[in-house]
Motif scaffolding. Sequence first.
Motif, PDB file in Angstrom:
ATOM      1  N   ASP A 141       1.045  -8.525   1.490  1.00  9.96           N
ATOM      2  CA  ASP A 141       0.239  -8.230   2.940  1.00  9.96           C
ATOM      3  C   ASP A 141       1.787  -7.422   3.769  1.00  9.96           C
ATOM      4  O   ASP A 141       2.742  -7.312   3.612  1.00  9.96           O
ATOM      5  N   ASP A 142       1.293  -7.273   5.052  1.00  7.33           N
ATOM      6  CA  ASP A 142       2.017  -6.322   5.594  1.00  7.33           C
ATOM      7  C   ASP A 142       2.248  -6.853   6.863  1.00  7.33           C
ATOM      8  O   ASP A 142       0.723  -6.074   7.902  1.00  7.33           O
ATOM      9  N   LYS A 143       2.904  -8.056   7.890  1.00  6.53           N
ATOM     10  CA  LYS A 143       1.891  -8.357   8.982  1.00  6.53           C
ATOM     11  C   LYS A 143       3.183  -7.506   9.466  1.00  6.53           C
ATOM     12  O   LYS A 143       2.621  -7.989  11.138  1.00  6.53           O
ATOM     13  N   SER A 144       4.136  -6.447   9.889  1.00  9.63           N
ATOM     14  CA  SER A 144       4.562  -5.901  10.723  1.00  9.63           C
ATOM     15  C   SER A 144       3.952  -5.494  11.662  1.00  9.63           C
ATOM     16  O   SER A 144       4.400  -4.628  12.393  1.00  9.63           O
ATOM     17  N   GLY A 145       3.058  -5.042  11.797  1.00 11.68           N
ATOM     18  CA  GLY A 145       2.146  -4.804  12.644  1.00 11.68           C
ATOM     19  C   GLY A 145       1.538  -3.089  13.076  1.00 11.68           C
ATOM     20  O   GLY A 145       2.792  -2.279  13.550  1.00 11.68           O
ATOM     21  N   PHE A 146       0.701  -2.589  12.524  1.00 14.91           N
ATOM     22  CA  PHE A 146       0.182  -0.901  13.379  1.00 14.91           C
ATOM     23  C   PHE A 146      -0.295  -0.802  13.983  1.00 14.91           C
ATOM     24  O   PHE A 146      -0.681  -1.276  14.777  1.00 14.91           O
ATOM     25  N   LYS A 147       0.149   0.524  14.550  1.00 17.66           N
ATOM     26  CA  LYS A 147      -0.372   0.387  16.127  1.00 17.66           C
ATOM     27  C   LYS A 147      -1.972   1.065  15.472  1.00 17.66           C
ATOM     28  O   LYS A 147      -2.585   0.769  17.138  1.00 17.66           O
ATOM     29  N   THR A 148      -2.265   1.628  14.547  1.00 18.24           N
ATOM     30  CA  THR A 148      -3.982   1.379  14.653  1.00 18.24           C
ATOM     31  C   THR A 148      -4.444   0.637  13.733  1.00 18.24           C
ATOM     32  O   THR A 148      -3.606   0.722  12.721  1.00 18.24           O
ATOM     33  N   TYR A 149      -5.741   0.556  13.655  1.00 17.86           N
ATOM     34  CA  TYR A 149      -6.343   0.420  12.253  1.00 17.86           C
ATOM     35  C   TYR A 149      -6.411   1.526  11.355  1.00 17.86           C
ATOM     36  O   TYR A 149      -6.177   1.193   9.945  1.00 17.86           O
ATOM     37  N   GLU A 150      -6.404   2.651  11.479  1.00 16.78           N
ATOM     38  CA  GLU A 150      -6.448   3.628  10.583  1.00 16.78           C
ATOM     39  C   GLU A 150      -4.459   3.679   9.602  1.00 16.78           C
ATOM     40  O   GLU A 150      -4.449   4.540   8.946  1.00 16.78           O
ATOM     41  N   GLU A 151      -3.755   3.300  10.396  1.00 16.82           N
ATOM     42  CA  GLU A 151      -2.244   3.534   9.963  1.00 16.82           C
ATOM     43  C   GLU A 151      -2.196   1.721   8.986  1.00 16.82           C
ATOM     44  O   GLU A 151      -1.571   2.618   8.064  1.00 16.82           O
ATOM     45  N   ALA A 152      -2.674   0.701   9.813  1.00 12.71           N
ATOM     46  CA  ALA A 152      -2.742   0.395   8.239  1.00 12.71           C
ATOM     47  C   ALA A 152      -3.885   0.171   7.022  1.00 12.71           C
ATOM     48  O   ALA A 152      -3.121   0.229   6.066  1.00 12.71           O
ATOM     49  N   GLU A 153      -4.556   1.434   7.166  1.00  8.93           N
ATOM     50  CA  GLU A 153      -6.275   1.521   5.980  1.00  8.93           C
ATOM     51  C   GLU A 153      -5.196   2.520   5.636  1.00  8.93           C
ATOM     52  O   GLU A 153      -5.062   1.917   4.625  1.00  8.93           O
ATOM     53  N   ILE A 154      -4.437   3.465   5.563  1.00  7.98           N
ATOM     54  CA  ILE A 154      -3.031   4.149   5.396  1.00  7.98           C
ATOM     55  C   ILE A 154      -2.006   3.572   4.528  1.00  7.98           C
ATOM     56  O   ILE A 154      -1.921   3.651   3.304  1.00  7.98           O
ATOM     57  N   ALA A 155      -1.208   2.564   4.902  1.00 12.12           N
ATOM     58  CA  ALA A 155      -0.745   1.888   3.887  1.00 12.12           C
ATOM     59  C   ALA A 155      -1.034   0.562   3.634  1.00 12.12           C
ATOM     60  O   ALA A 155      -0.460   0.641   2.109  1.00 12.12           O
ATOM     61  N   CYS A 156      -1.776   0.139   3.607  1.00 12.34           N
ATOM     62  CA  CYS A 156      -2.585  -1.196   2.600  1.00 12.34           C
ATOM     63  C   CYS A 156      -2.869   0.258   0.898  1.00 12.34           C
ATOM     64  O   CYS A 156      -3.001  -0.338   0.335  1.00 12.34           O
ATOM     65  N   LEU A 157      -3.571   1.040   0.962  1.00  8.89           N
ATOM     66  CA  LEU A 157      -3.662   1.897   0.245  1.00  8.89           C
ATOM     67  C   LEU A 157      -3.107   2.652  -0.197  1.00  8.89           C
ATOM     68  O   LEU A 157      -2.759   2.562  -2.251  1.00  8.89           O
ATOM     69  N   ASN A 158      -1.312   2.974   0.064  1.00 10.44           N
ATOM     70  CA  ASN A 158      -0.275   3.313  -0.324  1.00 10.44           C
ATOM     71  C   ASN A 158       0.278   1.802  -1.329  1.00 10.44           C
ATOM     72  O   ASN A 158       0.977   2.467  -2.270  1.00 10.44           O
ATOM     73  N   LYS A 159       0.271   0.284  -0.585  1.00  3.94           N
ATOM     74  CA  LYS A 159       1.010  -0.724  -1.450  1.00  3.94           C
ATOM     75  C   LYS A 159      -0.371  -0.568  -2.663  1.00  3.94           C
ATOM     76  O   LYS A 159       0.300  -1.364  -3.841  1.00  3.94           O
ATOM     77  N   ILE A 160      -1.537  -0.570  -2.282  1.00  2.51           N
ATOM     78  CA  ILE A 160      -2.494  -0.797  -3.662  1.00  2.51           C
ATOM     79  C   ILE A 160      -2.047   0.094  -4.870  1.00  2.51           C
ATOM     80  O   ILE A 160      -1.543  -0.736  -6.295  1.00  2.51           O
ATOM     81  N   ILE A 161      -1.602   1.883  -4.477  1.00  2.00           N
ATOM     82  CA  ILE A 161      -1.718   2.782  -5.549  1.00  2.00           C
ATOM     83  C   ILE A 161      -0.236   1.669  -6.190  1.00  2.00           C
ATOM     84  O   ILE A 161       0.032   2.210  -7.616  1.00  2.00           O
ATOM     85  N   GLU A 162       0.888   1.750  -5.379  1.00  2.00           N
ATOM     86  CA  GLU A 162       1.751   0.863  -5.598  1.00  2.00           C
ATOM     87  C   GLU A 162       2.059  -0.226  -7.031  1.00  2.00           C
ATOM     88  O   GLU A 162       3.149  -0.306  -7.238  1.00  2.00           O
ATOM     89  N   ILE A 163       1.046  -1.382  -7.173  1.00  2.00           N
ATOM     90  CA  ILE A 163       0.849  -2.645  -7.150  1.00  2.00           C
ATOM     91  C   ILE A 163       0.284  -1.599  -8.565  1.00  2.00           C
ATOM     92  O   ILE A 163       1.103  -2.459  -9.502  1.00  2.00           O
ATOM     93  N   ILE A 164      -0.510  -1.191  -8.825  1.00  2.00           N
ATOM     94  CA  ILE A 164      -0.947  -0.921 -10.122  1.00  2.00           C
ATOM     95  C   ILE A 164      -0.736  -0.056 -10.671  1.00  2.00           C
ATOM     96  O   ILE A 164      -0.277  -0.336 -12.298  1.00  2.00           O
ATOM     97  N   LYS A 165       0.410   0.852 -10.154  1.00  2.00           N
ATOM     98  CA  LYS A 165       1.302   2.004 -10.873  1.00  2.00           C
ATOM     99  C   LYS A 165       2.429   0.907 -11.610  1.00  2.00           C
ATOM    100  O   LYS A 165       3.279   1.370 -12.690  1.00  2.00           O
ATOM    101  N   ASN A 166       2.664   0.077 -11.012  1.00  2.00           N
ATOM    102  CA  ASN A 166       4.111  -0.808 -10.673  1.00  2.00           C
ATOM    103  C   ASN A 166       3.584  -2.404 -12.103  1.00  2.00           C
ATOM    104  O   ASN A 166       4.033  -3.083 -12.087  1.00  2.00           O
TER     105      ASN A 166
END
Length: 132
Positions: A106-131
């Motif tokens: 999770d990332d509870k740092s707080g994104f300004k918009t829903y879309e920013e959180a969505e982009i960051a979340c997808l980036n994290k999932i991609i990183e998880i699968i790659k690793n």
Amino acid sequence: MEKEFVTYEQALALKELDFDETCFGRYDGKGKYKGKIWYEMPNQGQYTIPVGDILAPTYPQTFRWFREKYDLRVWIESNIKSNHGILKFEYVIATTNPIFLNNVFDDKSGFKTYEEAEIACLNKIIEIIKNK
């Protein structure tokens, strides 16, 4: 409409992870969003895109693919941060997949918009699968 689709960088990473769902959008080989895919192969009912182009799925489509393929479940939450009542967004990724069991990302740092959180979340999932 373009904001509904993952970024070009995310689309490239998804291609590396063998994402192969039918999509409505695409990027050309230089990263420019090209919109709808209307190239139907005669008598086969399948769609193809020009060589060098990359499929551009929507965020919900991508999250569904990760849920179905890897059992990675995502939700994005809103939360009031600070004493000033500022609305922020955060994401949580959870699973029962034994490969990732006992991991909650999770990332509870707080994104300004829903879309920013969505982009960051997808980036994290991609990183998880790659690793994995």
